[in-house]
Enzyme design. Structure first.
Site, PDB file in Angstrom:
ATOM      1  N   ASP A 513       0.816  -1.213   0.000  1.00  0.00           N
ATOM      2  CA  ASP A 513       0.000   0.000   0.000  1.00  0.00           C
ATOM      3  C   ASP A 513       0.850   1.264   0.000  1.00  0.00           C
ATOM      4  O   ASP A 513       2.013   1.266   0.386  1.00  0.00           O
ATOM      5  CB  ASP A 513      -0.950   0.015   1.200  1.00  0.00           C
ATOM      6  CG  ASP A 513      -0.225   0.079   2.532  1.00  0.00           C
ATOM      7  OD1 ASP A 513       0.822  -0.571   2.654  1.00  0.00           O
ATOM      8  OD2 ASP A 513      -0.699   0.775   3.443  1.00  0.00           O
ATOM      9  N   GLU A 514       0.227   2.327  -0.456  1.00  0.00           N
ATOM     10  CA  GLU A 514       0.711   3.699  -0.320  1.00  0.00           C
ATOM     11  C   GLU A 514       2.108   3.926  -0.905  1.00  0.00           C
ATOM     12  O   GLU A 514       2.955   4.563  -0.294  1.00  0.00           O
ATOM     13  CB  GLU A 514       0.664   4.127   1.149  1.00  0.00           C
ATOM     14  CG  GLU A 514      -0.753   4.164   1.691  1.00  0.00           C
ATOM     15  CD  GLU A 514      -0.849   4.644   3.131  1.00  0.00           C
ATOM     16  OE1 GLU A 514      -1.893   5.220   3.473  1.00  0.00           O
ATOM     17  OE2 GLU A 514       0.098   4.429   3.911  1.00  0.00           O
ATOM     18  N   VAL A 515       2.337   3.405  -2.102  1.00  0.00           N
ATOM     19  CA  VAL A 515       3.564   3.749  -2.821  1.00  0.00           C
ATOM     20  C   VAL A 515       3.299   5.058  -3.563  1.00  0.00           C
ATOM     21  O   VAL A 515       2.394   5.137  -4.386  1.00  0.00           O
ATOM     22  CB  VAL A 515       3.964   2.640  -3.809  1.00  0.00           C
ATOM     23  CG1 VAL A 515       5.135   3.079  -4.676  1.00  0.00           C
ATOM     24  CG2 VAL A 515       4.312   1.358  -3.046  1.00  0.00           C
TER      25      VAL A 515
END
Length: 841
Positions: A513-515
């Site tokens: 997540d959240e790259v």
């Protein structure tokens, strides 16, 4: 024996004095106040803080030669004057330093400055962890005495919240305990019958040979109650508990029969027997765990039960702030009592790597240690207020290999699978910095090949990005072959630990997540990869390449891949805008996706992924994120970006149609009628792909076990109910008014159940839990204050002189006259109180 200790202390004091003498002033002589004075500031989304430095020492505070470091969860920008300026270091670490307008601060004098910060929603947004670093001693930080306050009046919003709570509490009527479900979570069916079983220390346990582990566990549990273990029985007919094989209600189902003189639990395997034993424990009086007991009367009952979902998970974040092994074991006891069967351990993140991996010592010597450092070779930056010292117990810490194996064995004995999460490719900063330290060590030894063996970054990468949490260097390079060598090394060591523990390992969670945008765009390694692999046309395609390689590696070891929802998504265009859309390429690869994002624009994401063929664990932030604050109070600790979660939020969740009972958005505002029109519904095929429910408790604001328990309970009880119990009638009733009436009845019963049996039990079970005691609701009508509480049986006490009520203060029985210094506080039966609420007109 005391002399060496005294000598050591004197040496340390002398060393501190010498160190401080090199510096322009003594850090202990400076006081800092941070006051929120405008919120919002000038009709913006920011707040203005007044920062004051007070010099109480003999030396002046000079205009240069020092910096103050601190952590903040919200972004800060510059300063409104030239006295003190603020810049980000990385992540949530900032520096406050003298600007051009800063003048020397004489003894007894002070200097103030105004700085901007993002809008302050609650006390979670207060900065923390302040310390001074002197230019003359750049590797040492000195803690700074601080006082953080809010000068903006919040009485109006607090009163509005209290009135809202009062209105909500009015729906909760008092229900006698005898009319409530006998156990929690609610069984599929139960029928009370006449009589009691008298449970004494002399009871015998008769078990099928297949259930010896469960029998041994239950004997140990009864020993905590009676002070001695029951004996094994053989052919006795009376005063026995029988664990027998049989039944046909699924792999985790059971039948429990309590009759005078005999208790029988029937199941097809050990899991069913274990859950039957948990129900039997639930039937004990709430006071059973308060001390050594002589006997109990257990009402006779017949229960037939089985779980709704095969995956009933709690995610425990020990990476962002660390929690000791003893607390993990305590949480496992709690989870098993309420029939959870998965502990998802978030053991790595940007702010910490929390597990020993043999052969990679830097992961724990550097990656698990937070403290002040100019190069982060021995420790990573402070976060969440952990401060400059590496001894902070929330900032630094890890589980040794043997400790983790002990956790696995403890969980396995309680039929809980532990899923390890190695967060990648983003949220990998602790690992990246640790492997940088390893690289540095081997390069100094002239061993370049060894240095590069597990390197996680492209040394020549010039890409610029900023993650959601503010990091500019937290994404491993997905084109770097050494990154895959590292991940396989970690995987192999985890497999070995599970094998040694005798615990099952079916999957490893690799995050995803959240790259942030901008990663890899100026990486020579990625550019070379694109030249070699024609299927990778841009950095978005690197995502598929990365998880494809991970998937292949895990499959070769007999495991499947788990991750956050992004592992099933790819870049696409929706209504002319670039968005993440379902990626069909991994749909049949048995990816298990924890889908958290049901916020604006993504309300149907979980159903889309399930319909597309992905296995989905419902992890909806608006209902399941236990780290979110209980309500909108300025004084309530917790996150708020995804809404507010009290015990009613998970309780009201309808897994196969969560649109139906979603009443408010992430700001806590009511949703308009028709809000979910046009959203994708769950198909029959998609329904089969919903494998279960998970509730995470992220640890950004958790710096102690007490704070963990405060956010964990009683919310977790609502999760337990929804993960195990069958669909309640209110969830399937099509007529809206009738459904709401049925829900209100069920919610009142549930509130009574947790207030009268579960929380009194948890005052003592597993050593006792410091669950949150709710704040009272109140209204003022014609000069009279009326107050109520969410949990029937809990007591509201008050004072009229502005002091905090205690367990001996007067009790509100009906109403009382308003007075300007009236304070209210709720207490449980043990005399422990919740947060005090000021009554304002």
């Amino acid at each position: 024996m005391r002399k060496p200790v005294l000598v050591f202390l004197l040496v340390m004091i002398a060393a501190t004095v010498v160190a401080q003498s090199k510096n322009p002033f003594n850090a202990a002589d400076v006081r800092l106040t941070w006051q929120i004075v405008e919120n919002p500031y000038a009709n913006t989304t920011q707040a203005r803080a007044k920062v004051t430095l007070v010099n109480k020492g003999a030396k002046p505070v000079p205009a240069k030669g020092w910096k103050i470091y601190f952590n903040a969860t919200t972004t800060r920008s510059g300063g409104l004057d030239k006295n003190l300026l603020v810049d980000r270091v990385n992540g949530d670490l900032f520096i406050l330093y003298p600007g051009n307008g800063f003048k020397s601060v004489a003894t007894g004098d002070s200097i103030s400055s105004s700085v901007l910060q993002s809008h302050v929603k609650d006390i979670t947004d207060f900065p923390k962890g302040f310390y001074i670093v002197f230019d003359s001693e750049p590797e040492k930080g000195y803690p700074l005495l601080t006082n953080i306050t809010n000068q903006v009046n919040v009485d109006k919003s607090e009163k509005a919240l209290a009135e809202k709570i009062y209105s909500q509490n009015q729906l909760i009527t008092d229900i006698p305990a005898a009319n409530l479900s006998p156990v929690l979570p609610t069984p599929v069916t139960y029928k009370r019958t006449a009589g009691n079983f008298k449970l004494t220390p002399q009871v015998k346990i008769i078990n099928d040979p297949a259930f010896i582990k469960e029998a041994t566990y239950f004997k140990d549990e009864l020993a905590k109650v009676f002070g001695s273990k029951p004996q094994t029985g053989f052919t006795e007919k009376y005063n026995v508990i029988v664990l027998q094989k049989g039944g046909n209600n699924g792999p985790e189902g059971y039948q429990l029969q309590v009759a005078p003189g005999r208790i029988t639990i029937t199941a097809t395997n050990g899991s069913g027997i274990f859950y039957g034993l948990q129900s039997l424990k639930n039937l004990l009086p709430a006071t059973a765990w308060a001390g050594t007991q002589k006997n109990f009367d257990i009402p006779c009952i017949s229960i037939t039960d089985a779980p709704r979902f095969e995956h009933r998970a709690f995610m425990m974040d020990v990476a962002r702030n660390f929690l000791p092994k003893s607390h993990v074991l305590k949480v496992i006891d709690l989870l098993s009592l309420y029939k959870f069967n998965v502990l998802h351990m978030h053991i790595t993140d940007d702010e910490g790597w929390r597990i020993e991996i043999p052969g990679l010592p830097e992961l724990t010597s550097t990656g698990s240690t937070r403290g002040h450092s100019s190069n982060e070779l021995k420790s990573i930056n402070p976060a969440y207020g952990s401060g400059p010292d590496t001894t902070n117990q929330a900032g630094s810490g890890y589980y040794s290999k043997q400790e983790y194996i002990e956790i696995l064995r403890y969980a396995n004995d309680r039929h809980i699978k532990v899923i390890p999460e190695i967060e990648t490719p983003g949220h990998a900063r602790a690992a990246i910095k640790a492997m940088n330290a390893r690289y540095d060590r081997f390069m100094k030894l002239g061993k370049k090949a060894e240095a590069e063996q597990y390197l996680l970054r492209d040394i020549n990468d010039k890409s610029a990005y900023r993650s959601v949490q503010g990091f500019s260097d937290n994404v491993l390079n997905a084109g770097q072959p050494s990154a895959y060598a590292f991940l396989e090394k970690v995987t192999d060591e985890l497999i070995a630990m599970y094998k040694e523990a005798g615990a099952p390992l079916q999957t490893i969670h690799f995050g995803g997540d959240e790259v942030p945008a901008g990663v890899w765009e100026k990486s020579p390694v990625i550019a070379d990869l694109m030249k070699r692999d024609s299927s990778i046309k841009n950095t978005s395609d690197v995502w598929y390449y990365y998880f494809g390689k991970l998937n292949t590696m895990l499959k070769s070891k007999g495991l499947y891949l788990s991750g956050w929802e992004e592992i099933g998504l790819t870049s696409g265009v929706v209504n002319g805008r670039k968005r993440l859309v379902t990626d069909p390429r991994f749909a049949n690869e048995n990816f298990h996706t924890d889908v958290w994002n049901n916020l604006a624009g993504n309300e149907d994401l979980a159903y889309k992924l399930a319909n597309a063929g992905y296995k989905v664990v419902l992890t909806n932030v608006t209902n399941m994120y236990l780290d979110l604050a209980y309500n909108t109070s300025f004084y309530e600790r917790g996150q708020y970006w995804g809404g507010y979660v009290d015990v009613n939020k998970p309780f009201s969740f309808i897994p196969y149609n969560y649109y139906k009972n979603q009443k408010e958005n992430e700001q806590g505002q009511p949703l308009k009628a028709g809000y979910f029109d046009g959203k994708e519904s769950l198909t029959d095929a998609g329904k089969r792909n919903i494998v279960g429910i998970q509730s995470p408790l992220w640890a950004e604001v958790i710096t102690s076990t007490q704070k963990h328990e405060y956010l964990l309970l009683p919310k977790l009880l609502g999760v337990a109910e929804r993960a195990w119990a069958p669909d309640p009638q209110w969830a399937t009733e099509p007529e809206i008014a009738k459904s709401e009436a049925l829900y209100n009845q069920a919610w009142a019963a549930f509130a009574n159940k947790i207030a009268k049996t579960e929380l009194p039990k948890l005052d003592h079970y597993a050593g006792g839990f410091e669950y949150r005691i709710p704040t009272p609701g109140f209204v003022i009508e014609n000069g009279l204050v009326k107050a109520n509480v969410q949990l029937p049986g809990f007591t509201i006490r008050y004072t009229t002189d502005g002091t905090e009520p205690d367990a001996n203060s007067s009790v509100i029985t009906d109403s009382l006259n308003y007075s300007p210094q009236l304070n209210l506080r709720v207490f449980n039966a043990e005399g422990r109180g919740g947060r005090t609420v000021k009554v304002v007109q």
